[in-house]
Motif scaffolding. Structure first.
Motif, PDB file in Angstrom:
ATOM      1  N   ASP A 135      42.092  10.652 -15.679  1.00 11.42           N
ATOM      2  CA  ASP A 135      42.395  11.925 -16.501  1.00 11.42           C
ATOM      3  C   ASP A 135      44.358  12.540 -17.396  1.00 11.42           C
ATOM      4  O   ASP A 135      44.006  12.299 -17.839  1.00 11.42           O
ATOM      5  CB  ASP A 135      42.098  13.346 -15.208  1.00 11.42           C
ATOM      6  N   GLN A 208      32.989  13.765 -20.637  1.00 13.45           N
ATOM      7  CA  GLN A 208      33.269  15.060 -19.803  1.00 13.45           C
ATOM      8  C   GLN A 208      34.386  14.799 -19.731  1.00 13.45           C
ATOM      9  O   GLN A 208      35.477  16.021 -20.393  1.00 13.45           O
ATOM     10  CB  GLN A 208      32.397  15.403 -18.722  1.00 13.45           C
ATOM     11  N   HIS A 209      35.240  13.696 -19.348  1.00 15.63           N
ATOM     12  CA  HIS A 209      36.489  13.413 -19.057  1.00 15.63           C
ATOM     13  C   HIS A 209      37.293  13.849 -20.431  1.00 15.63           C
ATOM     14  O   HIS A 209      38.286  14.268 -20.779  1.00 15.63           O
ATOM     15  CB  HIS A 209      36.303  12.466 -18.458  1.00 15.63           C
ATOM     16  N   GLU A 212      37.591  17.461 -21.227  1.00 15.77           N
ATOM     17  CA  GLU A 212      38.545  18.333 -20.452  1.00 15.77           C
ATOM     18  C   GLU A 212      40.199  17.496 -20.659  1.00 15.77           C
ATOM     19  O   GLU A 212      41.143  18.157 -20.163  1.00 15.77           O
ATOM     20  CB  GLU A 212      38.496  17.328 -18.464  1.00 15.77           C
TER      21      GLU A 212
END
Ligand SMILES: C[S@@+](CC[C@H](N)C(=O)[O-])C[C@H]1O[C@@H](n2cnc3c(N)ncnc32)[C@H](O)[C@@H]1O
Length: 235
Positions: A135, A208-209, A212
């Motif tokens: 992330d 999805q990461h 985000e």
């Protein structure tokens, strides 16, 4: 050992055999994967190639006219030294100017030494699964990218077909570490590569990461039964 040193040193140790093993172990399919990745790129003036390594993706994007200028970031000086030789050789044969076009910068993708919004596009081939914190790496890519810019990522994934998956498991668990150890004379590097591939997320979970981290318009294209996947998104 500190992660920054550890990963950089691991790739320093295998830098000399990295390209040969990559192409040999994949039967040169990895070249096709990078070519397909570059096809997905929108042409850009200044591209940041995160985890540039030995510069295969960079050379492909210059060859296809997808970048006018590339800055490569990596934690392995040895990988980048080989990358620089390859870029210089490519530039000589094509009469390009490597000195101004490609810059190699030593640094960590999770704490990039660049200002906000300083690149027109960001790429990363087979680098993300090595980040200690995915992330943080994705957020850094988002930060240094200009608004409207595109990120293009190539990473290993996991095939959905059970037959292909079984062969893939055998290959990654037994063949890759054994051949990697024999050729590179490094006891641990290729077992690490095997583990890093198997424990990593792919497909929708990876997308999805990216969302985000702030990216939008996230797409992914699995290649060769899903052994590897191209991800694109915009800021
Ligand atoms: C598997 S190689 C991929 C190299 C190249 N992009 C390619 O397609 O062949 C992974 C590279 O990521 C670099 N790397 C790993 N973690 C990194 C990090 N946190 N920051 C910068 N580079 C990193 C390694 O040093 C290595 O050169």
């Amino acid at each position: 050992m500190e992660e920054k040193q550890h990963i950089g040193q691991l790739f320093d140790r295998i830098a000399g055999t990295y390209d040969g093993l990559n192409h040999g172990l994949s039967l040169n399919i990895d070249k096709r994967w990078r070519r397909k990745t570059v096809q997905q790129m929108v042409p850009a003036q200044h591209v940041l190639d995160v985890a540039i390594g030995t510069a295969d993706l960079t050379i492909e994007m210059l060859r296809r006219g997808k970048a006018q200028q590339v800055t490569g970031l990596d934690l392995s000086k040895q990988m980048m030294a080989i990358g620089k030789q390859k870029v210089d050789k490519w530039a000589l044969t094509t009469r390009q100017s490597p000195i101004t076009d490609v810059q190699f910068v030593y640094g960590n993708a999770q704490h990039m030494p660049f200002d906000d919004a300083s690149f027109d596009a960001v790429t990363c081939a087979y680098g993300c699964r090595n980040f200690q914190n995915l992330d943080e790496g994705l957020r850094e890519m988002f930060r240094v990218l200009k608004p409207g810019g595109q990120v293009t990522i190539l990473e290993f994934s996991y095939p959905s077909n059970p037959l292909v998956r079984a062969s893939y498991d055998i290959y990654f668990t037994h063949v890759l570490p054994l051949v990697g150890r024999m050729v590179s004379h490094d006891k641990t590097a290729y077992s690490y590569l095997n583990k890093s591939v198997k424990s990593f997320c792919w497909g929708e979970a990876f997308a999805q990461h990216m969302r985000e981290a702030g990216f939008s318009d996230t797409r992914f294209i699995p290649l060769t039964f899903g052994i590897t996947t191209i991800y694109t998104a915009t800021k």
